[in-house]
Design a protein around this motif. Structure first.
Motif, mmCIF file in Angstrom:
data_model
loop_
_atom_site.group_PDB
_atom_site.id
_atom_site.type_symbol
_atom_site.label_atom_id
_atom_site.label_comp_id
_atom_site.label_asym_id
_atom_site.label_seq_id
_atom_site.Cartn_x
_atom_site.Cartn_y
_atom_site.Cartn_z
ATOM 1 N N ILE A 59 9.016 2.768 -0.224
ATOM 2 C CA ILE A 59 7.669 2.227 -0.078
ATOM 3 C C ILE A 59 6.776 2.862 -1.135
ATOM 4 O O ILE A 59 6.892 4.049 -1.440
ATOM 5 C CB ILE A 59 7.099 2.434 1.344
ATOM 6 C CG1 ILE A 59 5.769 1.711 1.481
ATOM 7 C CG2 ILE A 59 6.981 3.912 1.686
ATOM 8 C CD1 ILE A 59 5.298 1.531 2.903
ATOM 9 N N CYS A 60 5.908 2.042 -1.691
ATOM 10 C CA CYS A 60 5.009 2.496 -2.751
ATOM 11 C C CYS A 60 3.825 3.273 -2.166
ATOM 12 O O CYS A 60 3.495 3.148 -0.981
ATOM 13 C CB CYS A 60 4.449 1.310 -3.523
ATOM 14 S SG CYS A 60 5.672 0.212 -4.221
ATOM 15 N N ALA A 61 3.165 4.003 -3.032
ATOM 16 C CA ALA A 61 2.008 4.797 -2.631
ATOM 17 C C ALA A 61 0.880 3.923 -2.074
ATOM 18 O O ALA A 61 0.214 4.292 -1.103
ATOM 19 C CB ALA A 61 1.500 5.597 -3.826
ATOM 20 N N GLU A 62 0.663 2.759 -2.683
ATOM 21 C CA GLU A 62 -0.452 1.902 -2.263
ATOM 22 C C GLU A 62 -0.259 1.408 -0.840
ATOM 23 O O GLU A 62 -1.176 1.448 -0.017
ATOM 24 C CB GLU A 62 -0.579 0.693 -3.206
ATOM 25 C CG GLU A 62 -0.893 1.055 -4.650
ATOM 26 C CD GLU A 62 0.356 1.246 -5.507
ATOM 27 O OE1 GLU A 62 1.381 1.760 -4.999
ATOM 28 O OE2 GLU A 62 0.295 0.884 -6.698
ATOM 29 N N ARG A 63 0.951 0.942 -0.534
ATOM 30 C CA ARG A 63 1.199 0.458 0.827
ATOM 31 C C ARG A 63 1.246 1.620 1.812
ATOM 32 O O ARG A 63 0.829 1.496 2.955
ATOM 33 C CB ARG A 63 2.487 -0.370 0.873
ATOM 34 C CG ARG A 63 2.257 -1.804 0.396
ATOM 35 C CD ARG A 63 3.541 -2.597 0.379
ATOM 36 N NE ARG A 63 4.390 -2.129 -0.702
ATOM 37 C CZ ARG A 63 5.716 -2.179 -0.712
ATOM 38 N NH1 ARG A 63 6.358 -2.686 0.309
ATOM 39 N NH2 ARG A 63 6.397 -1.743 -1.747
ATOM 40 N N SER A 64 1.758 2.735 1.353
ATOM 41 C CA SER A 64 1.779 3.933 2.189
ATOM 42 C C SER A 64 0.346 4.304 2.614
ATOM 43 O O SER A 64 0.082 4.597 3.783
ATOM 44 C CB SER A 64 2.434 5.054 1.388
ATOM 45 O OG SER A 64 2.491 6.239 2.107
ATOM 46 N N PRO A 94 -0.550 -1.484 -9.802
ATOM 47 C CA PRO A 94 0.148 -1.734 -8.538
ATOM 48 C C PRO A 94 1.191 -2.841 -8.694
ATOM 49 O O PRO A 94 0.967 -3.819 -9.411
ATOM 50 C CB PRO A 94 -0.974 -2.177 -7.594
ATOM 51 C CG PRO A 94 -2.217 -1.613 -8.189
ATOM 52 C CD PRO A 94 -2.002 -1.619 -9.671
ATOM 53 N N CYS A 95 2.320 -2.689 -8.016
ATOM 54 C CA CYS A 95 3.369 -3.714 -8.097
ATOM 55 C C CYS A 95 2.923 -4.958 -7.333
ATOM 56 O O CYS A 95 1.941 -4.951 -6.587
ATOM 57 C CB CYS A 95 4.684 -3.175 -7.543
ATOM 58 S SG CYS A 95 4.796 -3.176 -5.750
ATOM 59 N N GLY A 96 3.658 -6.015 -7.507
ATOM 60 C CA GLY A 96 3.297 -7.289 -6.882
ATOM 61 C C GLY A 96 3.250 -7.217 -5.369
ATOM 62 O O GLY A 96 2.366 -7.809 -4.737
ATOM 63 N N ALA A 97 4.187 -6.494 -4.778
ATOM 64 C CA ALA A 97 4.202 -6.385 -3.314
ATOM 65 C C ALA A 97 2.935 -5.699 -2.815
ATOM 66 O O ALA A 97 2.312 -6.151 -1.852
ATOM 67 C CB ALA A 97 5.450 -5.621 -2.869
ATOM 68 N N CYS A 98 2.548 -4.640 -3.476
ATOM 69 C CA CYS A 98 1.341 -3.921 -3.050
ATOM 70 C C CYS A 98 0.090 -4.761 -3.260
ATOM 71 O O CYS A 98 -0.826 -4.735 -2.440
ATOM 72 C CB CYS A 98 1.231 -2.594 -3.788
ATOM 73 S SG CYS A 98 2.464 -1.401 -3.220
ATOM 74 N N ARG A 99 0.046 -5.508 -4.342
ATOM 75 C CA ARG A 99 -1.115 -6.382 -4.572
ATOM 76 C C ARG A 99 -1.260 -7.367 -3.421
ATOM 77 O O ARG A 99 -2.351 -7.593 -2.910
ATOM 78 C CB ARG A 99 -0.956 -7.140 -5.886
ATOM 79 C CG ARG A 99 -0.969 -6.243 -7.092
ATOM 80 C CD ARG A 99 -0.745 -7.014 -8.374
ATOM 81 N NE ARG A 99 -0.285 -6.103 -9.421
ATOM 82 C CZ ARG A 99 -0.381 -6.345 -10.712
ATOM 83 N NH1 ARG A 99 -0.903 -7.471 -11.148
ATOM 84 N NH2 ARG A 99 0.061 -5.481 -11.591
HETATM 85 ZN ZN ZN Z 1 3.960 -1.273 -4.896
#
Ligand code: ZN
Length: 138
Positions: A59-64, A94-99
């Motif tokens: 999991i990325c930092a943004e979603r975290s 930010p990656c696409g998922a986090c966006r």
């Molecule tokens: Zn991400």
């Protein structure tokens, strides 16, 4: 610190993102990312990337950070500013998922600051994700 410091509030948010990146769990990539979200209630919530040996589960930092914010303050919170930083001195918007996940908690003008190839860059969310997925069933 960044040469293109947008304003004091975003600068503080970036510092928080950099600080929390120290906590990243990134034994596989060593890409250590931190995210800091300024919320509509004035609070700042942070998150880091958390990797897994089953890479796709990372999991990325943004979603975290977003999960932490909702967990702490409930589903009504709004994100009024986003900062992302890493300890690797590399461009990482930010990656696409986090966006896509952030899209439900921000406004079009919510500033997003992230490391680019020429220092930190700040963009309004609608430029970071111009066409978010939405589902309008009839
Ligand atoms: Zn991400």
């Amino acid at each position: 610190m960044p040469s293109h410091s947008p304003n004091a509030e975003l600068e503080q948010l970036l510092q928080e993102a950099l600080r929390v990146a120290e906590n990243a769990y990134a034994p596989y990539s060593n890409f250590r990312v931190g995210a800091a979200l300024k919320l509509s209630n004035g609070e700042i919530v942070t998150g880091t990337n958390v990797e897994n040996v089953s890479y796709g589960l990372t999991i990325c930092a943004e979603r975290s950070a977003l999960v932490a914010a909702v967990s702490k303050y409930g589903p009504g919170i709004r994100v009024v500013a986003v900062a992302v930083a890493n300890l690797n001195n590399t461009a990482s918007p930010p990656c696409g998922a986090c966006r896509q996940v952030l899209a439900e908690f921000v406004d079009e003008q919510t500033p997003v600051v992230f490391p680019s190839t020429s220092g930190y860059r700040t963009m309004p969310f609608h430029e970071v994700l111009p066409l978010a997925f939405e589902m309008k069933l009839k």
